[in-house]
Design an enzyme around this catalytic site. Structure first.
Site, PDB file in Angstrom:
ATOM      1  N   TYR A   1      47.065 -93.275 103.672  1.00  0.00           N
ATOM      2  CA  TYR A   1      46.197 -92.080 103.650  1.00  0.00           C
ATOM      3  C   TYR A   1      46.503 -91.240 102.408  1.00  0.00           C
ATOM      4  CZ  TYR A   1      43.848 -87.793 105.209  1.00  0.00           C
ATOM      5  OH  TYR A   1      43.035 -86.684 105.291  1.00  0.00           O
TER       6      TYR A   1
ATOM      7  N   SER B   1      42.885 -83.702 100.385  1.00  0.00           N
ATOM      8  CA  SER B   1      43.755 -83.228 101.463  1.00  0.00           C
ATOM      9  C   SER B   1      45.001 -82.680 100.804  1.00  0.00           C
ATOM     10  CB  SER B   1      44.112 -84.403 102.387  1.00  0.00           C
ATOM     11  OG  SER B   1      45.184 -84.070 103.238  1.00  0.00           O
TER      12      SER B   1
HETATM   13  P1  NDP Z   1      36.235 -85.895 111.666  1.00  0.00           P
HETATM   14  O1  NDP Z   1      36.804 -87.138 112.236  1.00  0.00           O
HETATM   15  O2  NDP Z   1      35.774 -84.815 112.599  1.00  0.00           O
HETATM   16  O3  NDP Z   1      35.039 -86.222 110.662  1.00  0.00           O
HETATM   17  C1  NDP Z   1      35.035 -87.374 109.870  1.00  0.00           C
HETATM   18  C2  NDP Z   1      33.609 -87.641 109.436  1.00  0.00           C
HETATM   19  O4  NDP Z   1      33.627 -88.774 108.561  1.00  0.00           O
HETATM   20  C3  NDP Z   1      32.696 -87.949 110.584  1.00  0.00           C
HETATM   21  O5  NDP Z   1      31.461 -87.316 110.391  1.00  0.00           O
HETATM   22  C4  NDP Z   1      32.544 -89.448 110.515  1.00  0.00           C
HETATM   23  O6  NDP Z   1      31.260 -89.834 110.983  1.00  0.00           O
HETATM   24  C5  NDP Z   1      32.642 -89.678 109.020  1.00  0.00           C
HETATM   25  N1  NDP Z   1      32.978 -91.052 108.706  1.00  0.00           N
HETATM   26  C6  NDP Z   1      34.120 -91.725 108.979  1.00  0.00           C
HETATM   27  N2  NDP Z   1      34.011 -93.008 108.595  1.00  0.00           N
HETATM   28  C7  NDP Z   1      32.764 -93.138 108.072  1.00  0.00           C
HETATM   29  C8  NDP Z   1      32.041 -94.216 107.509  1.00  0.00           C
HETATM   30  N3  NDP Z   1      32.573 -95.450 107.413  1.00  0.00           N
HETATM   31  N4  NDP Z   1      30.796 -93.992 107.057  1.00  0.00           N
HETATM   32  C9  NDP Z   1      30.227 -92.778 107.158  1.00  0.00           C
HETATM   33  N5  NDP Z   1      30.861 -91.714 107.673  1.00  0.00           N
HETATM   34  C10 NDP Z   1      32.106 -91.903 108.132  1.00  0.00           C
HETATM   35  O7  NDP Z   1      37.371 -85.335 110.722  1.00  0.00           O
HETATM   36  P2  NDP Z   1      37.414 -84.212 109.559  1.00  0.00           P
HETATM   37  O8  NDP Z   1      36.224 -83.363 109.602  1.00  0.00           O
HETATM   38  O9  NDP Z   1      38.737 -83.628 109.662  1.00  0.00           O
HETATM   39  O10 NDP Z   1      37.394 -85.151 108.270  1.00  0.00           O
HETATM   40  C11 NDP Z   1      36.535 -84.962 107.176  1.00  0.00           C
HETATM   41  C12 NDP Z   1      37.319 -85.188 105.902  1.00  0.00           C
HETATM   42  O11 NDP Z   1      38.327 -84.177 105.801  1.00  0.00           O
HETATM   43  C13 NDP Z   1      38.049 -86.527 105.810  1.00  0.00           C
HETATM   44  O12 NDP Z   1      37.896 -87.057 104.512  1.00  0.00           O
HETATM   45  C14 NDP Z   1      39.500 -86.146 106.065  1.00  0.00           C
HETATM   46  O13 NDP Z   1      40.389 -87.041 105.441  1.00  0.00           O
HETATM   47  C15 NDP Z   1      39.539 -84.780 105.408  1.00  0.00           C
HETATM   48  N6  NDP Z   1      40.640 -83.915 105.795  1.00  0.00           N
HETATM   49  C16 NDP Z   1      40.790 -83.505 107.099  1.00  0.00           C
HETATM   50  C17 NDP Z   1      41.852 -82.690 107.450  1.00  0.00           C
HETATM   51  C18 NDP Z   1      42.091 -82.228 108.844  1.00  0.00           C
HETATM   52  O14 NDP Z   1      43.191 -81.740 109.160  1.00  0.00           O
HETATM   53  N7  NDP Z   1      41.141 -82.332 109.743  1.00  0.00           N
HETATM   54  C19 NDP Z   1      42.825 -82.243 106.441  1.00  0.00           C
HETATM   55  C20 NDP Z   1      42.554 -82.722 105.109  1.00  0.00           C
HETATM   56  C21 NDP Z   1      41.506 -83.516 104.812  1.00  0.00           C
HETATM   57  P3  NDP Z   1      30.913 -91.138 111.856  1.00  0.00           P
HETATM   58  O15 NDP Z   1      32.133 -91.512 112.626  1.00  0.00           O
HETATM   59  O16 NDP Z   1      29.765 -90.671 112.686  1.00  0.00           O
HETATM   60  O17 NDP Z   1      30.496 -92.156 110.843  1.00  0.00           O
END
Ligand code: NDP
Length: 240
Positions: A146, A133
């Protein structure tokens, strides 16, 4: 099947989902992992092995990888993406949220890497894309743990890059700014959420996860001797 298998954690929404669609459109078979199995299955992508996996469970990841590789051959690219953002005033925050962040964003990242480090090294092939990030490069208010988790991703990516480079395995780290996803849905601190949303409105909103997905596919499609080590992407108006 001519194109190699791509594994994605956190593929049930947001950036992971968008990247699954982009790799599928490029003709790759997929291993999609997340807890919400039905969301991944609902994508209806061809040659797609979906498994309900919590990245806190190392054995579940290993089993999913073995099952998908039995069908499609070795994983050539891991998009190590699953993560949460429990942003909050750190002095008020329930330490349970620190534990959850560390377990998913730090230990979960290592758990997902575990099946691939040695196998890619031995095969002398592969690409790892670790999701960091902009908060893995600098600190922001209410991002304390975070930011710590994403600085961790940067550190291990740099170390792994050095470890795997002599074996022609690429390690890429991607650092997005504000992307329109579900990531804020679980922020429990109302003041933090309001400040984040106000800032997002001020800069004209976040950008689409599809842009991040396109960057990942682009970096992967470079020849194996070309490594885009780091990518930082933000909305144009996100000035810091
Ligand atoms: P979302 O919340 O849309 O997606 C997060 C994903 O991570 C989901 O598919 C969720 O699936 C999965 N996840 C969370 N916890 C678990 C777990 N314990 N086991 C397996 N899967 C898990 O958010 P984003 O797409 O934004 O996030 C994706 C990545 O991008 C993250 O690492 C986030 O920190 C990073 N990021 C996002 C930014 C933003 O502004 N959106 C900016 C910078 C980085 P499920 O709940 O079904 O398990």
């Amino acid at each position: 099947m001519t194109k190699p298998l791509i594994a994605i954690t956190g593929a049930s929404s947001g950036i992971g989902e968008a990247t699954a669609k982009a790799f599928s459109a490029a003709g790759h078979p997929l291993l999609l992992m997340a807890r919400r199995l039905e969301r991944m299955q609902a994508l209806g992508l061809p040659d797609c092995h979906c498994e309900k996996v919590d990245v806190r469970n190392r054995e579940a990841i290993a089993a999913a990888v073995a099952n998908a590789e039995a069908k499609y051959g070795p994983v050539d690219c891991l998009f190590n993406n699953a993560g949460i953002a429990r942003l909050a005033d750190v002095g008020e925050q329930d330490p349970e949220e620190w534990d959850e962040t560390i377990d998913i964003n730090i230990k979960g990242v290592m758990n997902a890497l575990h099946p691939f480090i040695k196998s890619m090294k031995d095969r002398k092939a592969g690409t790892i894309v670790n999701m960091s990030s902009i908060a893995g490069r600098k600190v922001y208010p209410d991002h304390t743990v975070y930011c710590g988790s994403k600085f961790f991703v940067h550190a291990i990516s740099e170390s792994l890059r050095g470890y795997l480079a002599p074996h022609d395995v690429r390690v890429i780290v991607i650092s997005p700014g504000i992307i329109e996803t579900e990531v804020l849905d679980h922020v429990n601190d109302p003041n933090t959420l309001k400040a984040y949303k106000d800032n997002k409105v001020r800069i004209g909103g976040g950008i689409s996860a599809d842009h991040v997905a396109d960057m990942i596919v682009f970096a992967y499609q470079m020849p194996q001797n070309v490594l885009i080590q780091e990518m930082v992407v933000t909305p144009t108006r996100q000035e810091f």
